[in-house]
Enzyme design. Structure first.
Site, PDB file in Angstrom:
ATOM      1  N   ARG A 144      58.696  32.955 103.970  1.00  0.00           N
ATOM      2  CA  ARG A 144      58.897  34.023 102.973  1.00  0.00           C
ATOM      3  C   ARG A 144      60.325  34.012 102.448  1.00  0.00           C
ATOM      4  NH1 ARG A 144      57.335  40.434 103.415  1.00  0.00           N
ATOM      5  NH2 ARG A 144      59.260  41.228 102.511  1.00  0.00           N
ATOM      6  N   HIS A 201      59.441  51.208 109.690  1.00  0.00           N
ATOM      7  CA  HIS A 201      59.906  50.065 110.497  1.00  0.00           C
ATOM      8  C   HIS A 201      60.894  50.473 111.588  1.00  0.00           C
ATOM      9  CE1 HIS A 201      58.115  46.557 108.667  1.00  0.00           C
ATOM     10  NE2 HIS A 201      58.535  46.864 107.457  1.00  0.00           N
ATOM     11  N   LYS A 221      63.585  47.361  97.784  1.00  0.00           N
ATOM     12  CA  LYS A 221      62.278  46.987  97.245  1.00  0.00           C
ATOM     13  C   LYS A 221      62.355  46.542  95.783  1.00  0.00           C
ATOM     14  CE  LYS A 221      60.118  48.162 101.045  1.00  0.00           C
ATOM     15  NZ  LYS A 221      59.424  47.191 101.907  1.00  0.00           N
TER      16      LYS A 221
HETATM   17  O1  LIG Z   1      61.207  42.129 105.776  1.00  0.00           O
HETATM   18  C1  LIG Z   1      60.793  43.192 106.250  1.00  0.00           C
HETATM   19  O2  LIG Z   1      61.405  44.255 106.137  1.00  0.00           O
HETATM   20  C2  LIG Z   1      59.522  43.177 107.064  1.00  0.00           C
HETATM   21  O3  LIG Z   1      59.414  41.984 107.774  1.00  0.00           O
HETATM   22  C3  LIG Z   1      58.320  43.266 106.178  1.00  0.00           C
HETATM   23  O4  LIG Z   1      58.379  44.359 105.336  1.00  0.00           O
HETATM   24  P1  LIG Z   1      57.932  44.263 103.812  1.00  0.00           P
HETATM   25  O5  LIG Z   1      56.865  43.206 103.727  1.00  0.00           O
HETATM   26  O6  LIG Z   1      57.358  45.634 103.544  1.00  0.00           O
HETATM   27  O7  LIG Z   1      59.118  43.970 103.001  1.00  0.00           O
HETATM   28 MN   LIG Z   2      55.816  46.618 101.486  1.00  0.00          MN
HETATM   29 MN   LIG Z   3      57.726  46.456 105.551  1.00  0.00          MN
END
Ligand SMILES: O=C(O)[C@H](O)COP(=O)(O)O
Ligand SMILES: [Mn+2]
Ligand SMILES: [Mn+2]
Length: 552
Positions: A284, A431, A359
């Protein structure tokens, strides 16, 4: 590549004169378990609760596993695959699955990326850097080992792993187990000196995203490349166990300080030098783009690298197709074509997208099929609200109010036909494993949704509210069969810091939505990719043939 035609008008739903809002509640799952550990259930959420009562306009869709292109239905969803699906309307084989296939059929070891790093195998060291767990969100330990063993088989003499502890996609404390496993597996690699060389917690070392805090990456550079860190140990297992204790103030896996492994003479066992190969083993992109820039760009000013070794650098994938970063990679990334953002820009639709830093790339980069930047700068406006730099349970409101204000202003401005926003709170606070803070986060987001929907209703517009995966909907680990919350030997609850497998809600409405528009009933297994056609319909367009069918 699918056959991609331009957007065509919807057969019966006329174009909306007022704006259309798409609102993503990040990490807001609709969990069947509704007890005191489901923060969404505990929180006061009158607005999102009321959406459920409108017949034919609320339902859930699948947001995990094969429905979003992950290897199996045991895989939880995540923001990358979720926003890829929401933006593209397609179920695409994602990084985790593409790497599995490339390892299974051996193609990974025949591609250019592997050939490139192989040049360093006999005379230099091969370094693997990434997140050490089997969370399957950013990386997987079995894939790391696949490449380590492949390197040894192809002649590598010296391998060093730089490990970032997780505790976010997997339970806190599991770093001990993964480190033990990795040490054992590296020791068993034949004909090669393979060791762990450095590490640290993923939220504090190396894995920053969207340039929220470059000092995180700088700490990683110091530990991995220069062999400098405030803590040194002769074994990684000892490092992880000791640092977790924090000298009496326990530290969670996500936040471990950086450490370096030294030999008996006190020398770091694996600094990164000229001629070495470096492979990032995360598939990722978001949290390894910055470290990739530090390795790849000669010209770099985000922090002082002190020393810039000439390495053979590869990513597990190419992390940014637009920047072509990194230039070399082990496995080709998913190709995502015909995303809604591009089609809308080509159709002349004006768009506004907004979230806070954490985000921001989700509603832009991931939404647009892992492409950075605009499709059409004249038609699109992207607004990033800077996130706080704290553990988010300490500030669970995050920037939800600011995002709401920006969204309302964009709706009222008359400048945009489509407005999309992402609220980070349920996910980012979820988280942390802090139930109280997450409950507060969910209640606040609910009240923000209320404001946005009222604004769009006052304008006669249409809206769609949904989420990308679960998280806040379960804050404890549970027994498989009974769902009973798990406790440790001391009787303490075992917190759940990761996403969940829960489906997510999707609701439509708005003063401008004709009364007869309802969800169809023949798509019980629909997933996130079915939402794209749905909001394109709200905008007055037919669902393109290359996308999953609309929910209406
Ligand atoms: O990177 C992160 O914070 C978590 O591994 C996954 O969270 P997200 O997919 O919601 O960004
Ligand atoms: Mn998410
Ligand atoms: Mn997340």
């Amino acid at each position: 590549m699918p056959d991609i035609a331009p957007l065509a008008p919807h057969a019966s739903l006329p174009k909306s004169e007022a704006p259309v809002l798409v609102c993503i509640l990040d990490g807001w799952g609709e969990n069947v378990v509704k007890d005191e550990y489901n923060a969404i259930n505990v929180a006061d959420t009158p607005t999102t609760d009321a959406l459920k009562d409108v017949p034919g306009r609320w339902r859930t869709v699948r947001a995990h596993g094969t429905a979003v292109g992950l290897p199996s239905d045991a895989d939880m969803g995540n923001s990358e695959v979720g926003h890829n699906a929401l933006g593209s309307g397609q179920v695409i084989d994602q990084g985790a699955r593409l790497v599995d296939i490339a390892l299974e059929d051996g193609s990974a070891f025949k591609l250019d990326g592997w050939k490139y790093i192989s040049e360093s195998f006999t005379e230099h060291t091969v370094h693997f850097i990434g997140l050490l767990s089997d969370g399957g969100v950013h990386s997987r330990i079995d894939q790391l080992l696949g490449f380590v063993r492949g390197a040894a088989r192809d002649g590598a003499k010296r391998i060093r792993v730089h490990m970032l502890t997780d505790g976010r996609d997997v339970p806190d404390g599991s770093s001990v187990k993964y480190t033990e496993e990795l040490e054992k597996d590296l020791a068993a690699v034949e004909g090669c000196d393979a060791k762990i060389a450095s590490g640290g917690g993923r939220m504090y070392v190396t894995m920053d995203r969207y340039e929220a805090d470059w000092s995180i990456v700088e700490r990683g550079w110091h530990a991995h490349v220069l062999g400098e860190a405030p803590h040194t140990f002769t074994s990684a297992l000892e490092a992880v166990k000791t640092l977790r204790e924090g000298g009496g103030k326990p530290v969670s896996d996500q936040w471990l300080p950086p450490f370096v492994i030294i030999d008996d003479a006190g020398k770091p066992v694996g600094t990164i030098e000229d001629g070495d190969a470096v492979a990032i083993f995360n598939f990722r992109s978001d949290r390894v783009i910055e470290i990739s820039k530090a390795f790849e760009y000669e010209d770099f000013s985000a922090f002082d690298r002190k020393r810039f070794p000439k390495t053979r650098f590869v990513g597990m994938m190419q992390y940014d197709g637009d920047l072509k970063l990194p230039a070399r990679f082990l496995v080709p990334p998913p190709a995502i074509h015909g995303v809604s953002g591009k089609l809308l820009a080509d159709a002349g639709v004006t768009t506004f997208a907004c979230s806070e830093t954490q985000k921001f790339g989700h509603v832009t980069f991931f939404w647009n099929g892992n492409v950075s930047g605009y499709f059409n700068e004249e038609l699109e406006t992207y607004v990033e609200i800077p996130s706080d730099k704290v553990p988010f349970n300490e500030a669970p409101d995050m920037k939800a109010r600011e995002i709401t204000e920006a969204g309302k202003e964009a709706l009222r401005s008359g400048k945009f036909q489509m407005v999309r926003v992402n609220y980070a709170n349920p996910d980012m606070v979820g988280h942390t494993g802090d139930l109280k803070a997450t409950t507060r986060a969910c209640a606040l987001v609910d009240s923000c949704v209320k404001e946005l929907l009222a604004t769009i209703d006052s304008l006669g517009g249409r809206w769609l509210v949904t989420a990308d995966h679960g998280n806040a909907d379960d804050m404890v680990q549970r027994a498989k069969k009974t769902n009973e919350p798990l406790k440790n030997e001391k009787g303490e609850l075992q917190l759940l810091t990761s996403h969940t497998l829960a489906p997510v809600p999707v609701a439509i409405g708005g003063a401008g939505l004709p009364a007869d528009i309802k969800f169809r009933e023949d798509l019980p297994n629909a997933g996130l990719a079915n939402i794209t056609g749905t909001y394109l319909n709200l905008l007055g367009f037919a669902t393109p043939a290359h996308m999953e069918p609309s929910l209406i």
